[in-house]
Design a protein around this motif. Structure first.
Motif, PDB file in Angstrom:
ATOM      1  N   GLU A 276     -11.395  -4.837   2.429  1.00 14.36           N
ATOM      2  CA  GLU A 276     -10.671  -4.252   1.303  1.00 14.36           C
ATOM      3  C   GLU A 276      -9.957  -2.976   1.745  1.00 14.36           C
ATOM      4  O   GLU A 276      -8.805  -2.727   1.361  1.00 14.36           O
ATOM      5  CB  GLU A 276     -11.645  -3.942   0.166  1.00 14.36           C
ATOM      6  CG  GLU A 276     -10.996  -3.342  -1.080  1.00 14.36           C
ATOM      7  CD  GLU A 276     -10.036  -4.285  -1.755  1.00 14.36           C
ATOM      8  OE1 GLU A 276      -9.185  -3.814  -2.533  1.00 14.36           O
ATOM      9  OE2 GLU A 276     -10.120  -5.505  -1.506  1.00 14.36           O
TER      10      GLU A 276
ATOM     11  N   LYS B  92      -6.015  -2.486   1.776  1.00 16.91           N
ATOM     12  CA  LYS B  92      -5.325  -1.379   1.119  1.00 16.91           C
ATOM     13  C   LYS B  92      -4.422  -0.640   2.098  1.00 16.91           C
ATOM     14  O   LYS B  92      -3.299  -0.271   1.762  1.00 16.91           O
ATOM     15  CB  LYS B  92      -6.350  -0.416   0.511  1.00 16.91           C
ATOM     16  CG  LYS B  92      -7.047  -0.964  -0.724  1.00 16.91           C
ATOM     17  CD  LYS B  92      -8.018   0.055  -1.298  1.00 16.91           C
ATOM     18  CE  LYS B  92      -8.691  -0.480  -2.565  1.00 16.91           C
ATOM     19  NZ  LYS B  92      -9.657   0.499  -3.135  1.00 16.91           N
TER      20      LYS B  92
ATOM     21  N   HIS C 238      -1.510  -2.908   2.767  1.00 16.85           N
ATOM     22  CA  HIS C 238      -0.633  -2.916   1.586  1.00 16.85           C
ATOM     23  C   HIS C 238       0.167  -1.621   1.494  1.00 16.85           C
ATOM     24  O   HIS C 238       1.363  -1.627   1.178  1.00 16.85           O
ATOM     25  CB  HIS C 238      -1.483  -3.110   0.335  1.00 16.85           C
ATOM     26  CG  HIS C 238      -0.670  -3.215  -0.922  1.00 16.85           C
ATOM     27  ND1 HIS C 238       0.209  -4.251  -1.154  1.00 16.85           N
ATOM     28  CD2 HIS C 238      -0.600  -2.399  -2.012  1.00 16.85           C
ATOM     29  CE1 HIS C 238       0.793  -4.076  -2.325  1.00 16.85           C
ATOM     30  NE2 HIS C 238       0.320  -2.966  -2.868  1.00 16.85           N
TER      31      HIS C 238
END
Length: 226
Positions: free
Chosen positions: A56, A60, A63
């Protein structure tokens, strides 16, 4: 008999104790296995949670990098578009032109194919019209519009719109019973850079008396459409 009964009773006690001990050991062993299994499952879950957290976090970060990259790309594109648009506008403004000029006085006794020099310039944006020669020079390739009005006295006037050495069209003043006649026209031409456009008397009759005074002006105008 009593001795036999006591022995039998003692055996029963021993057997019962043995069974209880065995069951206790089995329970303890089973509980130990369950605890070990639970501990292993907890460790496995903790590893999965850590891996998910790492994924995750990486997602992130990725992203964020993608968003940053998209933002930079958009910014660069906007800069390029603005720069290109600005250059096009500058180029367009540098080439765009418009002029309007009139004859400052009458021009009697003209000859054949005489260029009409509209010497009094009203507007000459881009300086493409030469008031000394009466000739318009195209500053760039494009579409141009031209409009002209001619007045003649006593003799019918015949006038030609010239594109380089080519006659585009001709107009005439018909005096009939009047002493002064007037005529006008508008044309749209596709020109190349350095092409010339001008008005002249026709190549057949030629002779006329052009009128241009405060009451009626002979004029020549042109402008670039795009």
């Amino acid at each position: 008999m009593m001795t036999g009964f006591k022995t039998h009773k003692s055996d029963m006690h021993f057997s019962f104790f043995f069974v209880i001990s065995t069951l206790s050991l089995c329970v303890q062993s089973y509980q130990g296995l369950r605890i070990k299994s639970l501990e292993e499952r907890i460790l496995h879950l903790e590893k999965m949670i850590q891996q998910n957290c790492a994924c995750e976090k990486e997602r992130k970060i990725t992203h964020g990098k993608v968003l940053m990259g998209e933002t930079l790309i958009k910014a660069n594109l906007n800069k390029r578009v603005k720069r290109t648009t600005g250059l096009q506008q500058i180029k367009r403004n540098s080439y765009m032109c418009a002029f309007s000029s009139i004859l400052s006085k009458d021009l009697p006794n003209t000859g054949r194919t005489q260029t009409i020099v509209f010497d009094h310039v009203i507007t000459n944006t881009g300086n493409a019209y030469n008031r000394h020669t009466g000739i318009f020079h195209a500053p760039s390739n494009g579409i141009f519009a031209f409009s002209w009005t001619m007045n003649s006295e006593k003799i019918n006037g015949h006038f030609e719109l010239m594109h380089n050495s080519k006659i585009i069209t001709a107009i005439s003043t018909e005096l009939t019973n009047l002493e002064i006649g007037t005529t006008s026209a508008t044309m749209v031409l596709q020109l190349k850079r350095n092409d010339v456009v001008f008005i002249r008397t026709d190549h057949i009759y030629g002779k006329t008396n052009i009128v241009s005074n405060v009451l009626m002006r002979s004029s020549f105008s042109g402008w670039q459409i795009f």
